[in-house]
Design a protein around this motif. Structure first.
Motif, PDB file in Angstrom:
ATOM      1  N   ALA A 156     -25.222  -0.999 -25.171  1.00  0.00           N
ATOM      2  CA  ALA A 156     -24.800  -2.077 -24.557  1.00  0.00           C
ATOM      3  C   ALA A 156     -23.905  -3.182 -25.164  1.00  0.00           C
ATOM      4  O   ALA A 156     -23.379  -3.390 -24.964  1.00  0.00           O
ATOM      5  CB  ALA A 156     -26.423  -2.366 -24.240  1.00  0.00           C
ATOM      6  N   VAL A 157     -23.868  -2.874 -26.270  1.00  0.00           N
ATOM      7  CA  VAL A 157     -23.671  -3.701 -27.574  1.00  0.00           C
ATOM      8  C   VAL A 157     -21.973  -3.516 -27.777  1.00  0.00           C
ATOM      9  O   VAL A 157     -21.067  -4.507 -27.086  1.00  0.00           O
ATOM     10  CB  VAL A 157     -24.116  -3.815 -28.504  1.00  0.00           C
ATOM     11  CG1 VAL A 157     -23.097  -4.400 -30.370  1.00  0.00           C
ATOM     12  CG2 VAL A 157     -25.572  -4.418 -28.748  1.00  0.00           C
ATOM     13  N   PHE A 163     -20.348  -2.501 -24.787  1.00  0.00           N
ATOM     14  CA  PHE A 163     -19.714  -2.985 -23.543  1.00  0.00           C
ATOM     15  C   PHE A 163     -20.125  -4.447 -23.561  1.00  0.00           C
ATOM     16  O   PHE A 163     -19.604  -5.118 -22.970  1.00  0.00           O
ATOM     17  CB  PHE A 163     -20.917  -2.782 -22.219  1.00  0.00           C
ATOM     18  CG  PHE A 163     -21.001  -1.660 -21.823  1.00  0.00           C
ATOM     19  CD1 PHE A 163     -19.958  -1.615 -20.636  1.00  0.00           C
ATOM     20  CD2 PHE A 163     -20.841  -0.423 -22.221  1.00  0.00           C
ATOM     21  CE1 PHE A 163     -20.181  -0.641 -19.311  1.00  0.00           C
ATOM     22  CE2 PHE A 163     -21.240   0.876 -21.770  1.00  0.00           C
ATOM     23  CZ  PHE A 163     -20.265   0.841 -20.499  1.00  0.00           C
ATOM     24  N   ILE A 164     -21.244  -5.217 -24.368  1.00  0.00           N
ATOM     25  CA  ILE A 164     -20.654  -6.434 -24.090  1.00  0.00           C
ATOM     26  C   ILE A 164     -20.145  -7.657 -25.511  1.00  0.00           C
ATOM     27  O   ILE A 164     -19.729  -8.755 -25.230  1.00  0.00           O
ATOM     28  CB  ILE A 164     -22.770  -7.378 -24.940  1.00  0.00           C
ATOM     29  CG1 ILE A 164     -23.908  -6.771 -23.718  1.00  0.00           C
ATOM     30  CG2 ILE A 164     -22.656  -8.757 -24.798  1.00  0.00           C
ATOM     31  CD1 ILE A 164     -23.349  -6.680 -21.925  1.00  0.00           C
ATOM     32  N   GLY A 165     -19.351  -6.471 -26.535  1.00  0.00           N
ATOM     33  CA  GLY A 165     -18.878  -6.998 -27.589  1.00  0.00           C
ATOM     34  C   GLY A 165     -17.540  -7.439 -26.515  1.00  0.00           C
ATOM     35  O   GLY A 165     -16.530  -8.206 -26.828  1.00  0.00           O
ATOM     36  N   GLN A 225     -17.004  -7.746 -22.948  1.00  0.00           N
ATOM     37  CA  GLN A 225     -17.178  -8.867 -22.216  1.00  0.00           C
ATOM     38  C   GLN A 225     -16.981 -10.666 -22.930  1.00  0.00           C
ATOM     39  O   GLN A 225     -16.585 -11.313 -22.572  1.00  0.00           O
ATOM     40  CB  GLN A 225     -18.423  -8.800 -21.715  1.00  0.00           C
ATOM     41  CG  GLN A 225     -18.834  -7.166 -21.213  1.00  0.00           C
ATOM     42  CD  GLN A 225     -18.640  -7.629 -19.836  1.00  0.00           C
ATOM     43  OE1 GLN A 225     -19.338  -8.684 -18.983  1.00  0.00           O
ATOM     44  NE2 GLN A 225     -18.307  -6.400 -18.965  1.00  0.00           N
ATOM     45  N   ILE A 226     -17.777 -10.420 -24.045  1.00  0.00           N
ATOM     46  CA  ILE A 226     -18.027 -11.627 -25.123  1.00  0.00           C
ATOM     47  C   ILE A 226     -16.178 -11.505 -25.441  1.00  0.00           C
ATOM     48  O   ILE A 226     -16.055 -13.184 -25.227  1.00  0.00           O
ATOM     49  CB  ILE A 226     -18.730 -11.096 -26.501  1.00  0.00           C
ATOM     50  CG1 ILE A 226     -20.625 -11.452 -25.556  1.00  0.00           C
ATOM     51  CG2 ILE A 226     -18.517 -13.138 -27.414  1.00  0.00           C
ATOM     52  CD1 ILE A 226     -20.762 -11.165 -27.428  1.00  0.00           C
ATOM     53  N   LEU A 242     -15.110 -13.316 -22.603  1.00  0.00           N
ATOM     54  CA  LEU A 242     -15.659 -14.304 -21.917  1.00  0.00           C
ATOM     55  C   LEU A 242     -14.420 -15.232 -23.093  1.00  0.00           C
ATOM     56  O   LEU A 242     -14.315 -16.982 -23.162  1.00  0.00           O
ATOM     57  CB  LEU A 242     -16.657 -15.075 -22.680  1.00  0.00           C
ATOM     58  CG  LEU A 242     -17.732 -14.675 -21.089  1.00  0.00           C
ATOM     59  CD1 LEU A 242     -19.381 -14.373 -22.386  1.00  0.00           C
ATOM     60  CD2 LEU A 242     -17.493 -15.164 -20.850  1.00  0.00           C
ATOM     61  N   LEU A 243     -14.174 -15.266 -24.419  1.00  0.00           N
ATOM     62  CA  LEU A 243     -13.604 -15.819 -25.163  1.00  0.00           C
ATOM     63  C   LEU A 243     -11.762 -15.703 -25.030  1.00  0.00           C
ATOM     64  O   LEU A 243     -11.504 -16.742 -26.080  1.00  0.00           O
ATOM     65  CB  LEU A 243     -14.421 -15.901 -26.861  1.00  0.00           C
ATOM     66  CG  LEU A 243     -15.647 -16.031 -26.939  1.00  0.00           C
ATOM     67  CD1 LEU A 243     -15.885 -15.312 -28.567  1.00  0.00           C
ATOM     68  CD2 LEU A 243     -15.814 -17.893 -27.372  1.00  0.00           C
ATOM     69  N   LYS A 244     -11.411 -14.844 -24.169  1.00  0.00           N
ATOM     70  CA  LYS A 244     -10.097 -15.190 -24.277  1.00  0.00           C
ATOM     71  C   LYS A 244      -9.340 -14.471 -25.105  1.00  0.00           C
ATOM     72  O   LYS A 244      -8.627 -14.511 -25.538  1.00  0.00           O
ATOM     73  CB  LYS A 244      -9.559 -16.269 -23.445  1.00  0.00           C
ATOM     74  CG  LYS A 244      -9.951 -17.064 -22.337  1.00  0.00           C
ATOM     75  CD  LYS A 244      -9.082 -17.961 -21.594  1.00  0.00           C
ATOM     76  CE  LYS A 244     -10.120 -19.229 -21.226  1.00  0.00           C
ATOM     77  NZ  LYS A 244     -10.610 -20.196 -21.975  1.00  0.00           N
ATOM     78  N   LEU A 245     -10.178 -13.377 -26.157  1.00  0.00           N
ATOM     79  CA  LEU A 245      -9.413 -12.843 -27.667  1.00  0.00           C
ATOM     80  C   LEU A 245      -8.991 -11.335 -26.941  1.00  0.00           C
ATOM     81  O   LEU A 245      -9.250 -11.149 -26.286  1.00  0.00           O
ATOM     82  CB  LEU A 245     -10.531 -12.409 -28.107  1.00  0.00           C
ATOM     83  CG  LEU A 245     -10.951 -13.565 -28.998  1.00  0.00           C
ATOM     84  CD1 LEU A 245     -12.583 -12.843 -29.536  1.00  0.00           C
ATOM     85  CD2 LEU A 245     -10.783 -14.191 -29.689  1.00  0.00           C
ATOM     86  N   PRO A 246      -7.797 -11.173 -26.508  1.00  0.00           N
ATOM     87  CA  PRO A 246      -6.644 -10.312 -26.570  1.00  0.00           C
ATOM     88  C   PRO A 246      -7.123  -8.702 -27.249  1.00  0.00           C
ATOM     89  O   PRO A 246      -6.205  -8.075 -27.770  1.00  0.00           O
ATOM     90  CB  PRO A 246      -5.573 -10.379 -27.271  1.00  0.00           C
ATOM     91  CG  PRO A 246      -5.637 -11.537 -27.887  1.00  0.00           C
ATOM     92  CD  PRO A 246      -6.431 -11.880 -27.837  1.00  0.00           C
ATOM     93  N   LEU A 254     -12.982  -4.835 -29.253  1.00  0.00           N
ATOM     94  CA  LEU A 254     -14.787  -5.688 -29.806  1.00  0.00           C
ATOM     95  C   LEU A 254     -15.073  -4.415 -28.841  1.00  0.00           C
ATOM     96  O   LEU A 254     -16.532  -4.741 -28.689  1.00  0.00           O
ATOM     97  CB  LEU A 254     -14.319  -6.687 -29.615  1.00  0.00           C
ATOM     98  CG  LEU A 254     -13.648  -7.490 -30.427  1.00  0.00           C
ATOM     99  CD1 LEU A 254     -13.759  -8.928 -30.169  1.00  0.00           C
ATOM    100  CD2 LEU A 254     -13.518  -7.587 -31.638  1.00  0.00           C
ATOM    101  N   ILE A 307     -19.100  -1.718 -32.090  1.00  0.00           N
ATOM    102  CA  ILE A 307     -19.402  -2.260 -32.765  1.00  0.00           C
ATOM    103  C   ILE A 307     -20.911  -1.569 -32.712  1.00  0.00           C
ATOM    104  O   ILE A 307     -21.373  -1.306 -34.385  1.00  0.00           O
ATOM    105  CB  ILE A 307     -19.416  -3.900 -32.658  1.00  0.00           C
ATOM    106  CG1 ILE A 307     -18.460  -5.092 -33.029  1.00  0.00           C
ATOM    107  CG2 ILE A 307     -21.264  -4.549 -33.477  1.00  0.00           C
ATOM    108  CD1 ILE A 307     -18.287  -6.546 -32.041  1.00  0.00           C
TER     109      ILE A 307
END
Lengths: 206, 267
Positions: free
Chosen positions: A21-22, A24-26, A28-29, A32-36, A39, A42
């Motif tokens: 899950a981490v 996936f969520i990495g 997704q974050i 959300l933070l618009k990072l190219p 990630l 983790i």
């Protein structure tokens, strides 16, 4: 408690779904933070660093299988995440994740795997040519302006993108490993590595 | 009414749709063999015909809308993008100009190559998508457990999916909390990267801390008991026709692969 004859202990088993899950969520974050950046490793690295080879490999493999539900081509890249787990265990056993500078340096190994094996997979899957990801936008100019062979251009582009991605990934891993409570670490197969003065406690027990 | 509800669990679970009611492994084998056949064929006419078939089939199974949404995203990312990439990146072998867009000449050779590659990529992706769209993960795990796969595998797969949903909600809550206490989430890449750590760290630590309680709770529910498990929802076992169908599709894929390898060697 620890891994015996390739068996996964119960606490590690319950950490596997969290690691997945981490991952996936990495990602997704990052969106959300618009990072190219991806990630998305983790969870694999944290679980591998704390629980050993099999839990880490399972996290890597299952992450890609579940990712395939919405993006099936990620299945081809499953060996990458599994290789991250193997490297994370080796580095964890050598206590690299206990030192910040060594941790940042470890990003190079992960980037070489991500870029190197990643470029090979892209090369095979996309008919021995450039892929269709972000790396293609960097590899084509490298090929056309510097005259580098296509594979070399793809390799350099993928590795360069991966370096930044993996630096942020391993810094997050370092922070998490530092913050996990000692009583929890003591129950994990490789947790002892991250317990402060673990050798001293062992001496006391003797 | 209560009796009726209770009796509903005595029957095999059915949706009423021919495809959806097939045994999960039957669907997996059929979708996988068709998906792999597009890679083996490496021909855009075959690949895109299979993709069209997926669309029609997805609507037939009642999952057309869901399938179209995901497939169209893949079509843009893999299909269209790859066609453009090949026009830009492929220089050797281009001899037949097709058309020109603002002075940029598109060649037939690189166009066909890109169609071949994108058709098998989409053909493969479509097969897997169709399978997952029409097969709930718990049904797939049910089938695997009946094949002898450990219930631990089912736990990992199903628990991961639930954890993704739970952690996604938590991550949004953490990000909002961090924003309210003044962390910058807008600005240049460095500023946004810095906001990543205070979001991911509490998320992972919070999830880890719940693991011990979960471990105790699962043991209280006899998770570690080593005996045959029962299921509340039973699926109809694989019929003889399904077995024959799986065998035929597998044989067809093997024959196709052998034929393609032989043709390549003769060349």
């Amino acid at each position: 408690m620890a891994n015996q004859k390739g068996k996964i202990d119960k606490l590690s088993l319950f950490l596997i779904p969290i690691g997945i899950a981490v991952n996936f969520i990495g990602g997704q974050i990052a969106i959300l933070l618009k990072l190219p950046l991806y990630l998305d490793a983790i969870g694999t690295i944290v679980v591998a660093a704390l629980c050993g080879y099999w839990p880490g490999i399972v996290v890597g493999l299952v992450s890609n299988i579940l990712n395939a539900i919405s993006s099936p081509t990620t299945l081809f890249y499953a060996p990458l995440n599994m290789a991250f787990a193997v490297v994370a265990v080796i580095l964890s056993k050598r206590k690299w994740f206990k030192n910040f500078f060594k941790t940042v340096l470890s990003a190079l190994f992960f980037a070489l795997i991500g870029g190197g094996i990643g470029a090979c997979i892209t090369w095979l899957v996309y008919g021995f040519d450039f892929g269709s990801g972000v790396s293609a936008m960097f590899s084509i100019p490298l090929h056309q302006t510097l005259g580098l062979p296509k594979f070399v251009a793809q390799f350099i582009a993928e590795t360069s993108i991966d370096v930044l991605d993996k630096v942020i990934t391993v810094i997050a891993v370092f922070g998490v490993l530092k913050a996990i409570p000692m009583r929890f670490l003591a129950k994990l197969p490789l947790g002892r590595i991250y317990i402060k003065d673990a050798e001293m406690y062992e001496d006391d027990e003797d | 009414m209560h009796v009726e509800f209770g009796n509903s669990f005595k029957k095999f679970y059915k949706t009423g749709n021919f495809w959806c009611d097939l045994y999960p492994t039957t669907k997996l084998i059929l979708c996988f063999t068709v998906a792999m056949s597009t890679i083996v064929m490496n021909n855009w006419i075959y690949g895109f015909s299979v993709c069209l078939f997926y669309f029609i089939f997805a609507f037939f199974t009642g999952h057309g809308k869901q399938f179209t949404k995901t497939f169209l995203i893949l079509f843009v990312i893999i299909g269209l993008f790859l066609v453009v990439i090949r026009q830009v990146g492929m220089r050797t072998g281009n001899v037949t100009p097709m058309f020109e867009i603002f002075g940029w000449i598109w060649y037939r050779e690189s166009f066909i190559t890109s169609l071949d590659v994108s058709s098998y990529m989409l053909g493969f992706a479509g097969g897997i998508l169709l399978f997952f769209d029409t097969t709930p993960m718990r049904d797939l795990m049910y089938a695997f457990e009946h094949m002898g796969v450990s219930h631990v595998t089912s736990f990992i797969m199903l628990s991961s999916m639930q954890n993704i949903i739970d952690l996604r909600k938590t991550s949004v809550a953490i990000l909002e909390s961090q924003k309210s206490r003044g962390i910058e989430t807008d600005g240049n890449i460095l500023v946004r990267s810095k906001a990543f750590f205070p979001t991911i760290s509490p998320l992972i630590l919070g999830a880890f801390s719940s693991t011990e309680e979960k471990s105790i709770a699962m043991d209280a529910r006899a998770f570690s008991v080593k005996r045959k498990h029962t299921f509340l929802r039973e699926l109809k076992p694989m019929s003889q026709i399904e077995k024959i169908l799986c065998l035929l599709f597998s044989l067809a894929l093997i024959s196709l692969t052998v034929w393609k390898i032989a043709a390549a060697l003769i060349k």
